[in-house]
Design a protein around this motif. Structure first.
Motif, short mmCIF file in Angstrom:
data_model
loop_
_atom_site.label_atom_id
_atom_site.label_comp_id
_atom_site.label_asym_id
_atom_site.label_seq_id
_atom_site.Cartn_x
_atom_site.Cartn_y
_atom_site.Cartn_z
N GLN A 414 0.88 -1.17 0.00
CA GLN A 414 0.00 0.00 0.00
C GLN A 414 0.92 1.22 0.00
O GLN A 414 1.52 1.54 1.02
N SER A 417 1.12 5.62 2.15
CA SER A 417 0.32 5.70 3.37
C SER A 417 1.04 6.54 4.43
O SER A 417 2.23 6.33 4.68
N HIS A 419 0.31 6.35 7.44
CA HIS A 419 0.31 5.51 8.64
C HIS A 419 1.58 4.69 8.76
O HIS A 419 2.13 4.54 9.84
N GLN A 436 -7.73 -4.96 4.78
CA GLN A 436 -6.93 -3.75 4.95
C GLN A 436 -6.72 -3.47 6.44
O GLN A 436 -7.54 -3.83 7.27
N ALA A 439 -6.27 1.57 7.83
CA ALA A 439 -6.65 2.65 6.92
C ALA A 439 -8.08 3.07 7.23
O ALA A 439 -8.42 4.24 7.19
N TRP A 440 -8.89 2.09 7.55
CA TRP A 440 -10.29 2.40 7.81
C TRP A 440 -10.82 1.46 8.89
O TRP A 440 -11.20 0.34 8.60
N TYR A 461 -5.80 8.50 5.74
CA TYR A 461 -5.52 7.06 5.63
C TYR A 461 -6.56 6.40 4.71
O TYR A 461 -6.25 5.53 3.91
N ASN A 464 -5.99 7.37 1.13
CA ASN A 464 -4.87 6.62 0.57
C ASN A 464 -5.27 5.18 0.22
O ASN A 464 -4.84 4.63 -0.80
N LEU A 465 -6.12 4.60 1.05
CA LEU A 465 -6.62 3.25 0.76
C LEU A 465 -7.37 3.26 -0.57
O LEU A 465 -7.13 2.42 -1.44
#
Ligand SMILES: [Zn+2]
Length: 500
Positions: A414, A417, A419, A436, A439-440, A461, A464-465
């Motif tokens: 990914q 990110s 994160h 995932q 991110a969420w 985040y 970005n996902l």
């Protein structure tokens, strides 16, 4: 001239005799100077910085920094109880977070309260709290209990009290002072006292599932008189070689009442067996959930592929037992590690012992190989005992496919990110499932987010996902989070991003 010289010598001798009467830099002299024998409880407050240990953007950089606008530690030494209140705001690195004007300078304004009483730890506050408003116990409470209890004894007065009660040994150090060592249960504690009778450092080791016997250090400087008690004006704590906390102390209270009843259920929660629930997401695909930390298992031909090993060995063992029940007579051949954050990687070593090959990005592999060399004597895990050599399958060039005619697994880097610099997501092309991480978290489903000064922003985040799903042109029917209570759809992701 000779008469004058001999007069000087007499004075010097008199001073030396006085000093010998009352030694400086010893456990006893520091105990007296810092009032440790009559201080039953202490409260100190200040401001400074706090660092989110184990959540580094990548393993080679410092932990994310938070500004602490208010910090108060209330400690009762007689009952080994402490309550730490912290109001923090993350200092946002603009190169990592998509610049949104309303977020200028920081994120959050979050309060957290950390407790420990008689070894039982719990946490209240924004970081852990679902909407119930009840005290939230982190799954890793036993670890927090050890860490927070040791911090009580790594305060100047706490150290002196613990040293006096635990047959400490002393040896002189350069510059006049002493190094004082004792055992607190299985923990070795070493403190240093200077010639001004001040405890200026304390170090000790606690167990960490990844780093093993992890060195923790506390430094105390700028001592001054706070209304009758000598206490450091500056406190620095490090852990595993990284900054953990820095506080400029502004106020100290001696012997305040610190009565903290352990909330109902905390004691039981600490010793309760690890819970794992299984949801079948598709044929041969299972979601193994804990309180807030999940894994996914994929039944592939004659073996099983696991995705993520959160928290620690206890959780891994419970997840492994559960999946062997769900998919009998197959070995776990691969463990996909999403990233090196400690809450996602603490259980990886158990899979190494289980015989699985670890699939991860090269940066994480290098970190694990380095970190896992540390001894794990405080809490020996299975890998410490079996000494198996870890096997890795690195995800290079952004993608790795674990092939299977029925159920292939695609591991995708990914990219971009904020994160983590080194994180993967996992796509199952037949089932159109995307696993995932971070991110969420679907608990925070309600978007847009509102920040502390009322600005509206889209979680970077999540954005970005979405960008990565588009970049890879993945056809996603279901998003499966490794935190959070439920699966979601692409429509929901677009809604959360204010696109629909
Ligand atoms: Zn993470």
């Amino acid at each position: 001239m000779r008469r004058w010289m001999s007069g000087v010598l007499v004075v010097v001798a008199a001073i030396t005799a006085a000093a010998a009467d009352k030694q400086v830099g010893t456990l006893e002299s520091a105990t007296e100077a810092l009032g440790a024998d009559h201080i039953r409880s202490i409260e100190f407050s200040g401001t400074g910085n706090w660092y989110q240990f184990g959540q580094e953007p990548n393993p080679n950089v410092p932990a994310p920094e938070f500004e602490v606008s208010s910090y108060t530690a209330s400690i009762d030494y007689n009952t080994a109880t402490s309550h730490i209140q912290r109001v923090t705001r993350q200092l946002v690195d603009p190169t990592r977070w998509r610049p949104v004007p309303q977020m200028a300078g920081g994120r959050g304004g979050e309060g957290a309260q950390e407790f420990v009483a008689g070894g039982i730890a719990w946490t209240l506050g924004a970081t852990g709290g679902p909407s119930t408003g009840l005290p939230v116990t982190a799954i890793s409470d036993a670890k927090n209990g050890e860490e927070r209890t040791m911090e009580i004894w790594a305060t100047p007065q706490g150290f002196l009290r613990a040293a006096a009660a635990n047959h400490a040994t002393s040896k002189p150090i350069n510059g006049g002072g002493s190094e004082v060592t004792f055992m607190l249960g299985k923990h070795k504690v070493v403190g240093k006292i200077n010639a001004q009778n001040q405890v200026f450092s304390v170090h000790y080791w606690i167990d960490n599932p990844i780093l093993g016997d992890m060195l923790c250090e506390a430094g105390f400087t700028e001592y001054r008189n706070f209304g009758g008690v000598m206490f450091p004006g500056h406190i620095v704590r490090t852990q595993g070689g990284k900054m953990r906390l820095e506080i400029m102390v502004s106020e100290v209270k001696v012997n305040p009442p610190v009565a903290i009843p352990v909330p109902e259920g905390m004691r039981e929660a600490m010793t309760a067996p690890v819970k794992v629930t299984v949801d079948r997401l598709a044929d041969g695909v299972y979601w193994l959930r804990g309180f807030q930390w999940h894994s996914v298992a994929v039944d592939q031909g004659d073996h099983i592929v696991m995705i993520d090993a959160p928290l620690d060995e206890e959780r891994s063992l419970a997840v492994i037992a559960k999946i062997k029940q769900t998919i009998p007579n197959k070995n776990i051949t691969y463990l996909v590690n999403t990233h090196a954050h400690f809450d996602h990687a603490g259980g990886v070593r158990t899979y190494v012992d289980e015989g699985a090959t670890i699939v991860t990005l090269p940066m994480n592999q290098a970190f694990f190989e380095r970190a896992w060399r540390n001894p794990h004597t405080l809490n020996p895990d299975r890998l410490e005992l079996s000494k198996k050599t870890p096997k890795f399958l690195p995800v290079t060039n952004g993608k790795l496919v674990l092939n299977d005619s029925k159920r292939p697994i695609e591991v995708h880097e990914q990219v971009g990110s904020a994160h983590s610099d080194s994180v993967v997501m996992v796509y199952l092309p037949v089932e159109k499932i995307l696993v995932q991480v971070d991110a969420w978290n679907t608990e925070a489903l309600s978007a847009p987010r509102i920040d502390s000064i009322g600005g509206e922003y889209v979680n970077p985040y999540m954005a970005n996902l979405y960008d990565n799903i588009m970049r890879l042109n993945l056809d996603v029917r279901m998003l499966v989070p490794l935190h959070g209570p439920r699966t979601t759809t692409m429509t929901e992701l677009r809604q959360a991003l204010l696109m629909e």
